[in-house]
Design an enzyme around this catalytic site. Structure first.
Site, PDB file in Angstrom:
ATOM      1  N   TYR A   1       0.836  -1.202   0.000  1.00 53.45           N
ATOM      2  CA  TYR A   1       0.000   0.000   0.000  1.00 53.45           C
ATOM      3  C   TYR A   1       0.874   1.256   0.000  1.00 53.45           C
ATOM      4  CZ  TYR A   1      -4.384   2.500   1.044  1.00 53.45           C
ATOM      5  OH  TYR A   1      -5.491   3.300   0.985  1.00 53.45           O
TER       6      TYR A   1
ATOM      7  N   TYR B   1      -1.653   5.168 -10.116  1.00 55.21           N
ATOM      8  CA  TYR B   1      -2.707   4.418 -10.831  1.00 55.21           C
ATOM      9  C   TYR B   1      -4.078   4.870 -10.349  1.00 55.21           C
ATOM     10  CZ  TYR B   1      -5.659   0.069 -10.477  1.00 55.21           C
ATOM     11  OH  TYR B   1      -6.674  -0.848 -10.409  1.00 55.21           O
TER      12      TYR B   1
END
Lengths: 138, 386
Positions: free
Chosen positions: B285, B333
């Site tokens: 993450y 992204y």
């Protein structure tokens, strides 16, 4: 006095004493008599050892900068006139860490260092609420 | 330790995003949930009628289930921020093995960028919450401010210049991966100069230290080994899964340089029976560049303070010897608020060989680590294909 537009704490039953003491320009923590720790934030059962044998204890208000950051993008409209401002965690004598602002110094990393000595000052932001903040010591 | 006998008893059999990611003002958060579930079930070759276990975060499953017309006999709305969806892999593994459900769907949908209401689904704005009382009055709110304070402490302990270089390495290498992902929001090149020149959000964080804020949804489908083998796509086995959390507010974090992955990582690896060197792809993450740096160390990829050496010289970029966040991550992204589910989607696609230009060569094992809250919670899972 201009209207205060930043977020305000809503004291809860276990923290009434903390905010009442702050209003009297005193900083109070909680001490656990079983594990001999002093902790923030106010709660009657010790988060270190789960003892109920705890009591409020006044802090010297002296400590050191544990860490800090300089906020450039206001998180809410109330802070738009304040950026850049300094947010910090101060490690108080006795070990408790407290989130706060460092005030009275230009918000530039050149002026601040982790470990610097600080002491509490009290900002009476409204009639009801006083926020403990910190300034560089000496 | 989680029961190693449960390793390979459950597989991820479907994974997908919602139809559109990025700036999607014409769709609600719940629509992203439903589209993602629809796409993930199609990917799995399963019907919504097969679903008897429903998992999500942010929303209660009462809401997501009703919206999608699902009536689950097992449900889980564990809300530990962006880590929730990875944590729920462990929960689904347990529930499926206990017979509480057979086909589990984990859904996500958020409109962090364009949502018409304020993003209040996490409940963090309740005045009873400790952060509302003790942090927000100081203008300490939201991840950029909190995480930047953690990073300053890291810089103090391990050196500001080398930390800064590490953050830049992570931002730049992640952007290179995003350039190969058609679904990525930020695909233009980023140089080191671009990184250093980007504006301050909360010193020590530049803009390019911070994840995006997008509209997006994603979902994954899990089921039993027996059922997985009958489905069209290669099962992605859950080898290990674990979770941990050690604080809520950043000011209560025991060590600002160590995330709860220091517990969830080793537990998941032990359960999987593999070591760091066996892993072909790390999906970690990246809410911030610093999150990656601290997590690599916490997971045990290197010792505390060695992260800057570990990521040096674009080691994590395409062509480097450590494949990291090949989707382009939360940094480049997509990142709608709670990004953890997208880590799983990319890991599944890489393990199945579906990643086109950015496809790694024949990866067999992926470690996925979701982080949530103010570095508060982690879920780690190890996934594999035969």
């Amino acid at each position: 006095m201009a209207e205060y537009t930043k977020s305000l704490p809503i004291p809860q039953p276990e923290s009434d004493f903390y905010w009442e003491k702050a209003k009297a320009h005193e900083l109070w923590l909680t001490h656990c008599d079983d594990c001999d720790s002093t902790y923030f934030y106010p709660r009657p059962i010790c988060p270190g050892c789960f003892s109920r044998n705890t009591k409020p204890m006044q802090s010297s208000g002296k400590g050191t900068i544990y860490t800090y950051a300089i906020v450039h993008r206001a998180p809410l409209p109330g802070w738009r006139d304040d950026v850049p401002y300094i947010v910090a965690q101060v490690e108080l004598e006795g070990g408790a860490r407290i989130p706060t602002n460092i005030v009275g110094v230009e918000p530039d990393p050149a002026n601040l260092k982790v470990g610097m000595a600080v002491e509490v000052v009290f900002d009476d932001v409204t009639e009801k609420i006083t926020l403990p903040k910190f300034k560089l010591a000496g | 330790m989680p029961n190693a006998n449960l390793s390979r008893t459950v597989a991820i059999v479907g994974a997908a995003e919602s139809d559109e990611l990025g700036v999607v003002p014409h769709k609600s958060a719940l629509q992203h949930h439903a589209e993602a579930a629809h796409n993930a079930l199609a990917d799995a070759g399963l019907s919504v009628k097969d679903v008897d276990g429903l998992f999500t975060a942010g929303f209660s499953t009462l809401i997501t289930a009703e919206y999608m017309g699902i009536t689950p006999r097992f449900s889980d709305s564990t809300s530990v921020g962006g880590s929730s969806f990875v944590v729920e892999i462990a929960h689904a593994l347990a529930a499926i093995n206990a017979g509480m459900c057979e086909v589990a769907v984990i859904t996500h949908g958020q409109t962090g960028r364009s949502g018409r209401a304020s993003g209040n689904s996490s409940g963090l704005y309740d005045p009873n919450f400790p952060n509302m009382q003790y942090e927000q009055p100081y203008g300490i709110m939201g991840p950029p401010i909190n995480y930047s304070m953690a990073c300053t402490r890291y810089m103090h302990q391990y050196g500001e210049e080398r930390t800064r270089q590490a953050l830049a390495e992570i931002a730049v290498s992640t952007r290179k991966w995003a350039q190969m992902n058609p679904k990525a929001q930020m695909r233009e090149p980023m140089s080191f100069d671009d990184y250093h020149a980007s504006r301050w959000i909360s010193w020590p964080f530049h803009l390019f230290d911070c994840c995006l804020v997008t509209d997006a949804g994603a979902a994954v489908v899990l089921t039993t080994a027996a059922r997985a083998r009958d489905l069209p796509k290669k099962p992605v086995w859950v080898l290990g899964a674990a979770e941990y959390h050690d604080h809520f507010m950043m000011s209560q974090m025991p060590d600002l340089t160590r995330t709860p992955a220091y517990v969830s990582g080793p537990l998941a690896l032990q359960m999987a029976g593999v070591t760091h060197n066996d892993i072909d792809l790390a999906m970690i993450y990246d809410s911030f560049t610093y999150t990656v740096l601290a997590t690599l160390e916490s997971l045990g990829y290197c010792k505390p303070g060695e992260g800057p050496d570990f990521v040096a010289n674009q080691r994590t970029a395409p062509g480097g010897d450590f494949a990291l966040n090949t989707s382009g991550g939360g940094l480049s992204y997509t990142h709608p608020g709670m990004y953890g589910i997208f880590l799983l989607v990319e890991a599944v696609r890489q393990l199945r060989g579906e990643c086109g230009e950015r496809q790694l060569k024949d990866p067999k094992l992926s470690l996925v680590n979701g982080t949530g809250g103010q570095l508060s919670s982690t879920g780690t899972t190890v996934l594999a294909v035969d």
